[in-house]
Design an enzyme around this catalytic site. Structure first.
Site, PDB file in Angstrom:
ATOM      1  N   HIS A  93     -51.508   0.086  27.879  1.00 32.39           N
ATOM      2  CA  HIS A  93     -52.345   1.244  28.207  1.00 32.39           C
ATOM      3  C   HIS A  93     -52.879   1.809  26.903  1.00 32.39           C
ATOM      4  O   HIS A  93     -52.109   2.176  26.011  1.00 32.39           O
ATOM      5  CB  HIS A  93     -51.531   2.300  28.961  1.00 32.39           C
ATOM      6  CG  HIS A  93     -52.218   3.641  29.035  1.00 32.39           C
ATOM      7  ND1 HIS A  93     -53.534   3.782  29.404  1.00 32.39           N
ATOM      8  CD2 HIS A  93     -51.774   4.901  28.775  1.00 32.39           C
ATOM      9  CE1 HIS A  93     -53.858   5.062  29.383  1.00 32.39           C
ATOM     10  NE2 HIS A  93     -52.820   5.759  28.991  1.00 32.39           N
ATOM     11  N   HIS A  95     -56.357   4.084  24.818  1.00 32.54           N
ATOM     12  CA  HIS A  95     -57.421   5.071  24.930  1.00 32.54           C
ATOM     13  C   HIS A  95     -58.651   4.532  24.191  1.00 32.54           C
ATOM     14  O   HIS A  95     -59.293   5.246  23.438  1.00 32.54           O
ATOM     15  CB  HIS A  95     -56.991   6.408  24.325  1.00 32.54           C
ATOM     16  CG  HIS A  95     -55.825   7.044  25.002  1.00 32.54           C
ATOM     17  ND1 HIS A  95     -55.257   8.223  24.546  1.00 32.54           N
ATOM     18  CD2 HIS A  95     -55.114   6.689  26.103  1.00 32.54           C
ATOM     19  CE1 HIS A  95     -54.237   8.560  25.332  1.00 32.54           C
ATOM     20  NE2 HIS A  95     -54.137   7.638  26.282  1.00 32.54           N
ATOM     21  N   TYR A 120     -65.255 -14.861  30.423  1.00 37.44           N
ATOM     22  CA  TYR A 120     -63.924 -14.513  29.933  1.00 37.44           C
ATOM     23  C   TYR A 120     -63.462 -13.145  30.401  1.00 37.44           C
ATOM     24  O   TYR A 120     -62.265 -12.884  30.493  1.00 37.44           O
ATOM     25  CB  TYR A 120     -63.860 -14.634  28.405  1.00 37.44           C
ATOM     26  CG  TYR A 120     -63.568 -16.055  27.994  1.00 37.44           C
ATOM     27  CD1 TYR A 120     -62.258 -16.517  27.899  1.00 37.44           C
ATOM     28  CD2 TYR A 120     -64.611 -16.950  27.760  1.00 37.44           C
ATOM     29  CE1 TYR A 120     -61.992 -17.821  27.564  1.00 37.44           C
ATOM     30  CE2 TYR A 120     -64.351 -18.264  27.423  1.00 37.44           C
ATOM     31  CZ  TYR A 120     -63.029 -18.699  27.323  1.00 37.44           C
ATOM     32  OH  TYR A 120     -62.765 -20.006  26.997  1.00 37.44           O
TER      33      TYR A 120
END
Length: 227
Positions: A93, A95, A120
């Site tokens: 995860h 930002h 891809y």
């Protein structure tokens, strides 16, 4: 692979992501699911560029702290992804700038946040869902992820960032990078009427590489933004 090696991998990949500007400051988190059902996960308020293998958090299968520092506040989203995607062994995860920017655009389809721009992108990230904004650490984000029924390995949190699962940490990192670069391409080409992959080209990728895309993927036409 030993737990010590997995800890080293979290630090190595985290440092690489940080040094390339994909996760600034103390943002972002990484987890790996262990064979005994427990997890390794990056601690809260930790920069991915300066992780200590010995301080990586270890949780048991019920999410209880076993060792290491206090875990990231984003445990609910990691837990929901693992719950709905049994084959997932790692989650990244971030930002990252372009992926976050993508979530703020009005034309984004929550069922297919990006059109089929490159092979891809589909091969690594599949198709990407967008879920509404929740404050960081809000347990309600887990229900939103469960609502996707495990169909997506890559998810965008509105105004927040990508959450990407893989069958290894390397696979999750590579898919996250591909998602970020595809978001960057979309922003560069927005309003320029780019040529996307056709449904037949997408179907050829699905058949050739055994891809699993959400049901009805071929019907998710991406709206062109207005000039």
């Amino acid at each position: 692979m030993s737990e010590n090696s997995l800890r080293e991998d979290i630090c190595r990949f985290g440092r690489s992501l940080f040094e390339r500007g994909l996760t600034p400051g103390s943002s972002g988190n990484i987890s790996i699911r262990l064979d005994d059902g427990g997890w390794l996960v990056t601690p809260t308020n930790a920069s991915l560029g300066f992780l200590d293998p010995a301080r990586i958090t270890r949780l048991d299968g019920k999410g209880n702290l076993v060792s290491g520092d206090r875990p990231t506040k984003e445990i609910p989203l990691h837990s929901a992804v693992y719950e709905t995607r049994p084959g997932a062994r790692a989650i990244v995860h971030l930002h990252s700038t372009h992926a976050v920017a993508l979530t703020m655009l009005p034309e984004i389809d929550p069922r297919a946040a990006l059109p089929p721009m490159t092979p891809y992108y589909l091969m690594r990230a599949g198709q990407t869902a967008l879920i509404p904004y929740y404050r960081p650490g809000d347990p309600a984000v887990a229900d939103a992820i469960r609502g996707l029924s495990g169909q997506y390995s890559s998810i965008l949190l509105a105004n927040h960032g990508p959450v990407v699962a893989g069958d290894s940490l390397e696979a999750a990192v590579f898919a996250t990078e591909e998602l970020e670069e595809t978001a960057r391409l979309y922003l560069l080409l927005r309003n320029l009427n780019p040529r996307y992959l056709t449904p037949d080209q997408v179907d050829d990728l699905v058949k050739t590489f055994g891809l699993t895309l959400p049901a009805g993927h071929e019907h998710h036409d991406h709206e062109e933004p207005s000039a």
